[in-house]
Structures are given as structure tokens and as C-alpha cells.
Design an enzyme around this catalytic site. Structure first.
Site, PDB file in Angstrom:
ATOM      1  N   SER A   1     -23.455  19.532 -20.028  1.00 49.47           N
ATOM      2  CA  SER A   1     -23.654  20.371 -18.845  1.00 49.47           C
ATOM      3  C   SER A   1     -22.695  21.548 -18.763  1.00 49.47           C
ATOM      4  CB  SER A   1     -23.507  19.524 -17.568  1.00 49.47           C
ATOM      5  OG  SER A   1     -24.374  18.417 -17.596  1.00 49.47           O
TER       6      SER A   1
ATOM      7  N   HIS B   1     -15.305  19.408 -14.131  1.00 52.97           N
ATOM      8  CA  HIS B   1     -15.424  18.600 -12.917  1.00 52.97           C
ATOM      9  C   HIS B   1     -14.163  18.632 -12.067  1.00 52.97           C
ATOM     10  CE1 HIS B   1     -19.317  16.730 -13.731  1.00 52.97           C
ATOM     11  NE2 HIS B   1     -18.950  16.639 -14.996  1.00 52.97           N
TER      12      HIS B   1
ATOM     13  N   VAL C   1     -15.879  10.823 -43.552  1.00 51.92           N
ATOM     14  CA  VAL C   1     -14.972   9.730 -43.895  1.00 51.92           C
ATOM     15  C   VAL C   1     -15.804   8.527 -44.337  1.00 51.92           C
ATOM     16  CG1 VAL C   1     -13.197   8.146 -43.048  1.00 51.92           C
ATOM     17  CG2 VAL C   1     -13.187  10.547 -42.323  1.00 51.92           C
TER      18      VAL C   1
ATOM     19  N   LYS D   1     -23.654  10.661 -12.878  1.00 50.65           N
ATOM     20  CA  LYS D   1     -23.551  11.682 -11.830  1.00 50.65           C
ATOM     21  C   LYS D   1     -24.904  12.228 -11.417  1.00 50.65           C
ATOM     22  CE  LYS D   1     -18.883  12.991 -13.221  1.00 50.65           C
ATOM     23  NZ  LYS D   1     -18.780  12.007 -14.307  1.00 50.65           N
TER      24      LYS D   1
ATOM     25  N   CYS E   1     -29.627  41.523 -31.046  1.00 48.78           N
ATOM     26  CA  CYS E   1     -30.366  40.662 -30.108  1.00 48.78           C
ATOM     27  C   CYS E   1     -30.567  41.434 -28.814  1.00 48.78           C
ATOM     28  CB  CYS E   1     -29.585  39.363 -29.855  1.00 48.78           C
ATOM     29  SG  CYS E   1     -30.277  38.325 -28.553  1.00 48.78           S
TER      30      CYS E   1
ATOM     31  N   CYS F   1     -36.746  35.644 -25.736  1.00 40.22           N
ATOM     32  CA  CYS F   1     -37.648  35.525 -26.885  1.00 40.22           C
ATOM     33  C   CYS F   1     -37.208  34.437 -27.856  1.00 40.22           C
ATOM     34  CB  CYS F   1     -37.793  36.857 -27.609  1.00 40.22           C
ATOM     35  SG  CYS F   1     -36.458  37.250 -28.755  1.00 40.22           S
TER      36      CYS F   1
END
Length: 480
Positions: free
Chosen positions: A45, A49, A172, A249, A396, A433
Site C-alpha cells: 500500500s 502508518h 542462497v 487493517k 513517456c 497507456c
């Protein structure tokens, strides 16, 4: 021989590396993928917090509050993208109000001084588009939003600037315990080290098993999101949560650091550790639940959907400790609020190393600053497509990413050769796009700058991330 090997280049491993780079130590980060921030650190997200968000008396609670307070300075130093937004935890009835009061009381215990319980016109003034059925909310001013993958990239770049080695595509395979040291066997080479930091996320229990510790198990939990355009960013000013449940949450509504409207995530256990599939029925639940907070968003503006896997521990809390194997430190089970807590986790790990006998002598020449890649465009910017000036040549169009920014990203100290790696650093391909205009241009620049053939430039490198399913996006856009 290394003093410390850190296994995992997600946000936690990156924060630890950057913290330890302040000291006269020989440090190496091992990452099995071809770039940093390819797991949970790119698919979450992006919320910083508030201290109320985790239970008092837990490591999560302690480190969340501390981490939150560290972000402003980190942003000044590393230029990754962070802003305070504030948050509302909303309630619809007396039962919700009771939970909100409990969150407030928990926050007070944690030392939070930014909390209010608000109602009525105050709610509407903060969030004009909020569902009119909302009766009460906890207002937390210290909550922020960040770009989690840009944060991770910034931490690793700065760590490398200060002497840390990064070995990508280095998985590893096994770890050998010897008196006073470890031999870490990877798919490429064998490395010797005095200390190991296990920050391997979803794989941290498997890494711990390699040295004979079986104290915890990682339970993978998937969260699915819907990301929409910036043209709906005006619908929300803060981060809006509904009251939490035993699953987490809950579904939030927010704008990302860069201004996109975003909703999610749900929480569901999955059997496959890398199953980041998005499911139409689940996304409908996310959309329907988010409408209880902000009713009037338009799913026809959906750009993409995505999912991330959280490394939840069966202990219910973060695991940050020297294991029963001396000099092997577990940093595991770092689910939410792990992003928020990561800089505080790094401080804690440094203390554990010191208490375990590692001498931490500060460098005289530590460089805390890192220049950002994305150049903020204002009204004075007058770029265009096919401009001869690289600083003005727009590659872009949606995100106004220039050729100069892409070249800068390519030649930083983390080697990259995929369009997704460029996307995470510059946002080229993240607009309306979704790369249809710029992808071929990005490929051409990567090939030119690295002196390789264009067909050698991949989309995702060797990452396990799944490609976007366009048919699913079309279904989402047709939902009510």
C-alpha cells in the site's frame, strides 16, 4: 571475509544495509532476483502508518511509531518520495465507534499525540467525498504515503555509495556453520562471513532452517489491489481505513505518493509462496468494500490490478533477534507495518550486532545523501517528444519521463536491464497507456546505453511477477 552478509534486498534488508554502511564494516547484500524491491516491497500500500496501528506491547507497535518519525529526515537525505497525508479510520455504528476508541487508547499508550476522534462537519471538511453514512472517525495526522520500491532502491543505492556490495541473482543454496564464521553457498559462489542477517522475507524460515533453527514458520498472505488514474485523486485527501478486523487493517482508499487513486488490499492465505495472481471475484469484493468509504469512484478508469504476498509469521509479531545459533540474526515475519517500521528495525539490528560482539566504529566519510531520479515537472518544464535535448526529450508522455531520467537510472550503481526496472525508477510505463507508447523507446535506450541487442532487453528480468491480464482489466472496468 565479510563482517556481515544480509540475505534479502527488500525494504528491510535495504534499510539494514544503509544503517550498517555508516560503520567500518565489510558488508554484502545477497538477492536472488535480478533487482532489488521485486517482492512485497514493490507490491504494497505504500502507507507510513501511525503509531496507533499496531498493538501496544508488541515489537510491531514499538517499531511502527519509531519508524514513522524517521521518514521526514530520510526523505531529505534520500529523495525517494514521501509526504504526510493523515488518515481516517471510519466507523458507521456504535460497534465501530467502540473499536475506534480502542485504537485511540492504544495510540495514547504508544505515545501518539496526533490523534483525534471526530464527527459531523469536521469529517466532511477533511473528506468531502466520504460516504454520508460514516458517523465517526479516528483522525491520525502523522500517517504518510511513500513509494515503497523507490524507497528500497534509494536505500540500496546509498548503501552501495558507502561501500556495501550488492550481489543480484545470487540465491542462497545452503549455509555452513564453522567456528566463528559461516560459509554461505549461493548458486554462483561461496562467501565467508562473521555474521548473517536473515531478511529473506517469504523465504526467511527456509533460510533459518539452513542453520538448524526451526522456531517460526512463514505464512504467505496475498493482498490484491486496484490502481486507477490520477484524474480521480481529488476524491480523497487522506488515507481512509475502515475499522480493522482479525484479518488485518482492511480495505483502504488512498492516493499513492505520485497521485494515483488506489484501493485494497484484502488478506488471504495462499499455498504457493509466489502466487501473485489477481482474481476477478476478489477484486469485486475490494471495489464493493471500498465504495463504503468513497462511493463515487469510476472503475472504468482502472489502469491495472496487482497483488503482493506478505510474509506473516505464525508468532503473530515481528521476529528480530539473534537466534540460538550465535551471530545468525533473524529479521522475519515483517508484514504490516513493516514498511513503516523498516528504518527502526535497522536501528534495532545494529544494536543486536553490537551486543553480539561486532565492533561498530562510525566512518568519518559516510555520505548520507542520494540524488533522486525522478525530476519533478512544474509549469516551467517545456519538454516534447523527439526533442534533441535529453533533459527535455519526453519518452513517456503519460508521466512526462525524459530520456535523461532513464539514462540516469540505467547508469546508477544497481545494474538493471529490464523495462520494469526502469518503470520502478522513473515511472515510464505507469501512466494511462501502460507503456503502449513508451515501452519500445525505453527498450531502445536500454540497449543503446548497455551496448546490447534490443531483444536482450527483458520486461521483468528473471522476476516471478506475473504479466498483466488485459481481459481481467476489461472485466473490472465494466463493474458497477
Amino acid at each position: 571475509m565479510y563482517d556481515v552478509i544480509i540475505i534479502g534486498a527488500g525494504v528491510v534488508g535495504a534499510a539494514i544495509a544503509r544503517k550498517l554502511s555508516r560503520y567500518n564494516l565489510k558488508i554484502c547484500i545477497l538477492e536472488k532476483e535480478d533487482d532489488v524491491a521485486t517482492g512485497a516491497s514493490k507490491a504494497n500500500s505504500g502507507i507510513v502508518h501511525g503509531g496507533y496501528a499496531a498493538k501496544y506491547g508488541t515489537l510491531k507497535g514499538e517499531l511502527c511509531g519509531k519508524g514513522n518519525q524517521m521518514y521526514a529526515k530520510l526523505q531529505e537525505e534520500l529523495n525517494f518520495g514521501y509526504r504526510k497525508a493523515g488518515a481516517l479510520v471510519i466507523g458507521f455504528n456504535e460497534g465501530d465507534e467502540k473499536k475506534i476508541t480502542e485504537l485511540y487508547d492504544n495510540g495514547v499508550k504508544m505515545g501518539c499525540d496526533d490523534l483525534e476522534i471526530i464527527r459531523g462537519e469536521r469529517l466532511k471538511a477533511i473528506e468531502p467525498h466520504l460516504n454520508s453514512e460514516v458517523k465517526v472517525a479516528l483522525y491520525a495526522k502523522s500517517v504518510g504515503v511513500t513509494s515503497p520500491y523507490e524507497f528500497t532502491i534509494a536505500l540500496v543505492e546509498n548503501a552501495i555509495t558507502n561501500g556495501v556490495e550488492l550481489k543480484l541473482e545470487s540465491e542462497v543454496i545452503s549455509i555452513e556453520k564453522l567456528p566463528g564464521r559461516f560459509i554461505v553457498h549461493t548458486n554462483k559462489e561461496d562467501l565467508e562471513t562473521k555474521y548473517i542477517i536473515n531478511a529473506a522475507g517469504l523465504y526467511s524460515d527456509k533460510i533459518a532452517n539452513m542453520v538448524g533453527t526451526y522456531d517460526f514458520k512463514i505464512i504467505p498472505k496475498r493482498g490484491q489491489y486496484v490502481l486507477m488514474g490520477k484524474d480521480q485523486g481529488n476524491l480523497v485527501n487522506t488515507v481512509i481505513f475502515q475499522v480493522p478486523t482479525d484479518k488485518g487493517k482492511g480495505i483502504l482508499v488512498t492516493t499513492t505518493y505520485h497521485g494515483n487513486f488506489m484501493i485494497g488490499p484484502n488478506a488471504e492465505e495462499v499455498s504457493e509462496i509466489d502466487d501473485v495472481t489477481t482474481i476477478t471475484e476478489t477484486l469485486k469484493y475490494v471495489i464493493d468494500t471500498a465504495r463504503m468509504s468513497i462511493p463515487d469512484f469510476d472503475v472504468r478508469k482502472t489502469l491495472t490490478t496487482f497483488a503482493g504476498i506478505r510474509a506473516t509469521s505464525n508468532t503473530g509479531d515481528f521476529i528480530i533477534e539473534e537466534s540460538k545459533v550465535k551471530r545468525f540474526i533473524n529479521v522475519a515475519g515483517i508484514d504490516s507495518p513493516g514498511l513503516t517500521s523498516s528504518p527502526a528495525i535497522a536501528e534495532m539490528v545494529a544494536d543486536i550486532l553490537k551486543n553480539s560482539g561486532l565492533i561498530l566504529t562510525e566512518k568519518n566519510d559516510f555520505i548520507p545523501y542520494r540524488k533522486g531520479i525522478v525530476i519533478k515537472k512544474d509549469n516551467n518544464f517545456h519538454g516534447k517528444v523527439d526533442d534533441t535535448d535529453k533533459a527535455k526529450n519526453i519518452i513517456c508522455r503519460c508521466e512526462l519521463v525524459t530520456e535523461a531520467e532513464i539514462i540516469d537510472a540505467i547508469h546508477r550503481n544497481i545494474p538493471i536491464n529490464s523495462t520494469d526496472a526502469i518503470k520502478r525508477r522513473t515511472r515510464a510505463g505507469m501512466g494511462t497507456c501502460q507503456g503502449n507508447f513508451c515501452k519500445s523507446r525505453v527498450v531502445a535506450i536500454i540497449a543503446r546505453e548497455l551496448n546490447i541487442e534490443e531483444d536482450k532487453v527483458t520486461v521483468r528480468g528473471n522476476s516471478n511477477s506475473k504479466p498483466l491480464v488485459r481481459a481481467e482489466i476489461n472485466l473490472i472496468r465494466k463493474m458497477k
